[in-house]
Design a protein around this motif. Sequence first.
Motif, PDB file in Angstrom:
ATOM      1  N   THR A 286      30.239  52.276  37.866  1.00  0.00           N
ATOM      2  CA  THR A 286      31.568  52.607  37.368  1.00  0.00           C
ATOM      3  C   THR A 286      32.581  52.310  38.474  1.00  0.00           C
ATOM      4  N   LEU A 287      33.718  51.802  38.076  1.00  0.00           N
ATOM      5  CA  LEU A 287      34.855  51.612  38.981  1.00  0.00           C
ATOM      6  C   LEU A 287      36.039  52.330  38.344  1.00  0.00           C
ATOM      7  N   ASP A 288      36.418  53.442  38.922  1.00  0.00           N
ATOM      8  CA  ASP A 288      37.520  54.274  38.430  1.00  0.00           C
ATOM      9  C   ASP A 288      38.710  54.012  39.357  1.00  0.00           C
TER      10      ASP A 288
ATOM     11  N   LYS B 266      46.148  53.473  35.172  1.00  0.00           N
ATOM     12  CA  LYS B 266      44.763  53.871  35.446  1.00  0.00           C
ATOM     13  C   LYS B 266      43.807  53.044  34.603  1.00  0.00           C
ATOM     14  N   GLY B 267      42.662  52.726  35.174  1.00  0.00           N
ATOM     15  CA  GLY B 267      41.659  51.982  34.423  1.00  0.00           C
ATOM     16  C   GLY B 267      40.253  52.345  34.861  1.00  0.00           C
ATOM     17  N   ILE B 268      39.305  52.032  34.003  1.00  0.00           N
ATOM     18  CA  ILE B 268      37.886  52.214  34.309  1.00  0.00           C
ATOM     19  C   ILE B 268      37.154  50.947  33.898  1.00  0.00           C
ATOM     20  N   PHE B 269      36.337  50.442  34.798  1.00  0.00           N
ATOM     21  CA  PHE B 269      35.487  49.285  34.504  1.00  0.00           C
ATOM     22  C   PHE B 269      34.061  49.710  34.777  1.00  0.00           C
ATOM     23  N   ALA B 270      33.177  49.541  33.797  1.00  0.00           N
ATOM     24  CA  ALA B 270      31.832  50.098  33.940  1.00  0.00           C
ATOM     25  C   ALA B 270      30.832  49.289  33.135  1.00  0.00           C
ATOM     26  N   GLY B 271      29.562  49.492  33.451  1.00  0.00           N
ATOM     27  CA  GLY B 271      28.499  48.847  32.691  1.00  0.00           C
ATOM     28  C   GLY B 271      27.227  48.755  33.499  1.00  0.00           C
TER      29      GLY B 271
ATOM     30  N   HIS C  42      30.587  41.696  35.047  1.00  0.00           N
ATOM     31  CA  HIS C  42      31.156  40.474  34.475  1.00  0.00           C
ATOM     32  C   HIS C  42      32.512  40.234  35.145  1.00  0.00           C
ATOM     33  N   GLN C  43      32.559  39.273  36.038  1.00  0.00           N
ATOM     34  CA  GLN C  43      33.787  39.021  36.790  1.00  0.00           C
ATOM     35  C   GLN C  43      34.975  38.670  35.887  1.00  0.00           C
ATOM     36  N   PRO C  44      34.817  37.804  34.860  1.00  0.00           N
ATOM     37  CA  PRO C  44      35.964  37.506  33.995  1.00  0.00           C
ATOM     38  C   PRO C  44      36.519  38.750  33.294  1.00  0.00           C
ATOM     39  N   ALA C  45      35.634  39.662  32.888  1.00  0.00           N
ATOM     40  CA  ALA C  45      36.088  40.878  32.225  1.00  0.00           C
ATOM     41  C   ALA C  45      36.863  41.759  33.197  1.00  0.00           C
ATOM     42  N   TYR C  46      36.393  41.833  34.446  1.00  0.00           N
ATOM     43  CA  TYR C  46      37.102  42.616  35.460  1.00  0.00           C
ATOM     44  C   TYR C  46      38.472  42.001  35.745  1.00  0.00           C
TER      45      TYR C  46
ATOM     46  N   LYS D 287      44.421  42.042  35.139  1.00  0.00           N
ATOM     47  CA  LYS D 287      45.582  41.308  34.637  1.00  0.00           C
ATOM     48  C   LYS D 287      46.387  42.167  33.661  1.00  0.00           C
ATOM     49  N   GLU D 288      45.694  42.864  32.778  1.00  0.00           N
ATOM     50  CA  GLU D 288      46.363  43.751  31.827  1.00  0.00           C
ATOM     51  C   GLU D 288      47.047  44.907  32.555  1.00  0.00           C
ATOM     52  N   ALA D 289      46.397  45.438  33.599  1.00  0.00           N
ATOM     53  CA  ALA D 289      46.990  46.527  34.380  1.00  0.00           C
ATOM     54  C   ALA D 289      48.272  46.066  35.069  1.00  0.00           C
ATOM     55  N   LYS D 290      48.285  44.829  35.563  1.00  0.00           N
ATOM     56  CA  LYS D 290      49.489  44.292  36.209  1.00  0.00           C
ATOM     57  C   LYS D 290      50.649  44.206  35.223  1.00  0.00           C
ATOM     58  N   LYS D 291      50.352  43.833  33.969  1.00  0.00           N
ATOM     59  CA  LYS D 291      51.397  43.769  32.944  1.00  0.00           C
ATOM     60  C   LYS D 291      51.998  45.153  32.706  1.00  0.00           C
TER      61      LYS D 291
END
Length: 448
Positions: free
Chosen positions: A173-175, A187-192, A196-200, A205-209
């Motif tokens: 998990t990356l919180d 705030k975001g969470i990336f997990a699995g 997957h680098q493209p998904a990260y 990119k969405e967070a920057k927007k």
Amino acid sequence: MKHEELSTLEVSFNQLIETLLLKKQASEQFTVKLNSERSQFTRFNHAKVRQTGIVADGWIELTLMQNQRSNFRQIPFTGNWEIDWQVTYKALQELREEISLLPLDPYLVLPSGTNTSREVHTGNLLPEEAVAPTILESVKELDFTGFYAGGVVINAYADSSGQKHWFTTDSFTLDYSIFNPEGQAVKGIFAGSDWHQPAYTAKIKEAKKQLELLSRSVKKLPPGQYKTYFAPAAVADLLTMLSWGGVSEADLQQGNSALAPLSRQEKQLASIFNLKENFQRGSVPRFNEWGEMAAPELPIITQGTLVNTLINSRTAKEYQKTANGANGSESLRAPEVNPGNLAFENILPRLNTGLYVSNLHYLNWSDRPTGRITGMTRYACFWVEGGEIVAPIENLRFDDSLYRFWGENLLDLTNFQEFIPEVGTYESRQLGGIMVPGMLVKDFTYTL
């Protein structure tokens, strides 16, 4: 953790159980629960590594039962047979000395059955030396704060009746939060189980927007009822409340459940709202504290109607019910809300004018018998007009009933779901998470 190390731990655990069976007295029964991990923890602040390291940890909980009494010890587990047996045997002797002094437990659940299972879920995690450079490459120019936890987690169970379960999974998990100069954050969470680098990269990119949108002047809204879109992370926060006085059969029997009106069929949720326990993703073990296996799927709310509660063996014994593999607290372990029909590109047009809520916090029951929940908006929440994001909002407190926002006021659920993982690390790294869509609600009540 290498395959050889995992194999050694499993062999040592099995040997421990075999020896306990030999040492067990005729009137005794026991259970053994194992929790072990080898995890990398890396903390980031201002897009720099502030702390990193590897934790190899393990403990077992040995419970002894005799003459309707029980007692337990939690002790370290190293995987070294000689060390582990010495500590375990000492704990067993102490438990024997104490158990006759303890009160009788009329609803004590004794080991029974011969269920066995073995699940090993291997993933594709970042190599330990690659975690920091991979994560920071996309955020090096940002005020990025986050916490990465990844590695292998082992849960196992065995008892004196012959039940035995082994569950191993690779996960991460990356919180994280990304701040602007005014102190506002996305705030975001990336997990699995697979990085997957493209998904990260897409998440960042969405967070920057959203961070750019936060730079606009903040809009202060008066209390009132607003049409609201809740992103999946916010829906997950609301759903978590059902594990605290919601889906538990014991809470229902004791008059503490928010779902009592639903159970009595005095209330109905929207027909598009469907909740189930789904263990088929393999993110969390199916076995509970008594070695009982939950069904791969258990419907809880189907088309707005309560069809099952979570019932563990203690509750079943106390209230003459049939257990369905629930854990000791009868809480959700692998919840999933079915998707609806709202496409991602139609979220803002369908919302038209109202609030876009990304995250919530400080949730609590304000009136549990009527299903009312209070909490606050948090992180990247916006005012929307004419299907366009206009401005970030000041935090608002809400107070509304689940019978409204999952009932009469639920307009739609998104046709996609997100997995919102458990990110807790108290005592050990937590497994599992919540699979939910976003939701669009009319007349959601904000009080402050």
